[in-house]
Design an enzyme around this catalytic site. Sequence first.
Site, mmCIF file in Angstrom:
data_model
loop_
_atom_site.group_PDB
_atom_site.id
_atom_site.type_symbol
_atom_site.label_atom_id
_atom_site.label_comp_id
_atom_site.label_asym_id
_atom_site.label_seq_id
_atom_site.Cartn_x
_atom_site.Cartn_y
_atom_site.Cartn_z
ATOM 1 N N LEU A 1 0.820 -1.095 0.163
ATOM 2 C CA LEU A 1 0.021 0.163 -0.120
ATOM 3 C C LEU A 1 0.791 1.307 -0.006
ATOM 4 C CD1 LEU A 1 -2.877 -1.002 2.478
ATOM 5 C CD2 LEU A 1 -2.680 -1.265 -0.113
ATOM 6 N N ASP A 2 1.980 1.252 0.510
ATOM 7 C CA ASP A 2 2.844 2.589 0.431
ATOM 8 C C ASP A 2 3.325 2.650 -0.873
ATOM 9 O OD1 ASP A 2 3.324 3.229 3.219
ATOM 10 O OD2 ASP A 2 4.929 2.035 3.680
#
Length: 596
Positions: A455-456
């Site tokens: 997700l980063d």
Amino acid sequence: MASPATTQTVRPLDTLRFDTSGPPQITDVVAEHLRLLGARSETPGDLDMPDRITLAGGGFAPAHATTTWGNPGSGLVDEATVQAATGMMAVHGRRDGGPRGLAADYAATATAVLTVQGLLAGLVGQARGAGASHVTTGADRAGLLAVSQYLAAAGADEGEAAELAPGGPPFTSAEGVLFELETLDPGAWAAFWRALEAPTDAIRAGWRPFQFRYATACAPLPAVLHTVTLAHPLVRIRQAAALSGAEVCVLRSLAERAGESDGAAPWSLEPRGAGAGRPATRPTGTPTPSPARPLAGLTVLEAGRRIQAPLAAHLLGLLGAEVIRIEPPGGDPLRGMPPACSGVSARWLALNRGKRAVEIDIKAEADRRRLRDMAAQADVFLHNWAPGKAEELGLDADDLGRVNPALVYAYTSGWADRLSDAPMGTDFMVQARTGVGEAVRPGDEPPAPSLMTLLDVLGGLHGAEAVLAGLLLRERTGHGVRVDSSLLGAADTLTAPALRRAARGEDPRRPAGFRHPLATADGWIAPADGSAAAAAAYDLRELSTREALTRLRDQGLGATAVTTDLCDLHDDPRFAGSISRDAYGAPAVPNPWSLA
């Protein structure tokens, strides 16, 4: 094209239309994002047409994009083969001790967001006087971008600072509830485990692998820590977290996330006070935009930490913008994060090479005035500070909008204020809270957030996409824009197909064994998704990887070798000539798109 100051538009792609063709795992996401940005669909997707997207109207020359899985003849024909070849299976599988496929279509989703970026960048370039562009985006390049930090570390001058071995969260309570634990503070880590009466030596030994799991994609914790949580009910574990300052988050299911989803777009754009489209005064010699560098001549101020905002700014720099990185006095401490290349963190270089750094103490009023002066001449201000920090410092959208009404003010956050009970907005906590732990694992495995920073990275891609949409809206309206993106938005984009299945009452998870690589005598191969069932009938364990691939291909089955050592990517013929080294000697992946 139409004058940006007179065009009437609310969303950046209002009055434009698009048509798509190609693999639905990619084009469905492209189409959804283009619709959310205001474009309307011209024709339904056509699987028999070349993989091509066209965006036209609004006074712009048509912008074209081509999407591919990989180079012709590379054997990269779908999500599974791209994950295998680019090293994504190897990184995701570190926790398990061997390569594992992500059950979610991560490479396709990233490719789609990059494709939208390329189209938006081309329109921004047109609005600024450049010619029309054609963007080509490959899922193979998207996969390499996703593992770029791990690749950089593998090719560094020194070894990892933490052991690469199987293990990691989530933990399990006495009731069998899976949960994630998060803290960035070693004192809070120790206090949490002391409250649960864990052995002191295990507490001490566990901190380093836990702390570095973002960098290594694994966390070989002492086994006794898992035993400790199994001895306590969840209520006691929550009490320990509250007393220590650590946070826990129970893994939510996809069905739970589908039931609470607000259907919001993965980003928001808010036009603000009238401006001049962009700062009127440009220094002599400022680069002019071109189809290949549509953001040339624009300035991005980035005050980013960790991955999300730095990656977003990195992508804007690849499109031609000058990126000025705001760092604390003494420089970003992550420059020294091991392993290093020529004395600089290889991981840091993967996100920040080519940026110009300026040291500013945001706690000092004089330096905050200096930052406001810089923002007055910039096009974009991008940050991912903790919630409320910008307002506290007098550096929020209203503050900087007063000195530069044409500014695109961008905030990349964890939750975008969309969930009232949200925990700390870090990658693994957002994965846990949104059902990603189920989405990335097939149905025969317990849910577990990936220790690869899914997700980063995808959040960074969304951040760049939102900034480009804001720049285009500014060009079309003459107004400054505030844009917000989040890890939550990235999670919802990644899990959207699974959430739709859950909303229909279907099993949202992939079936048992989905995207499991097959062992060979000297490695692993990954069948293409469409060939997996037939390939599983063959026992390939006594064949070399080369022989196994030949056996399957002779039967008309698609497959490719799984990259298990990221350093092998440099000489991998599937990516011939695509990976280079920067001025520090750190591995550098190719630009994720080609623009011409």
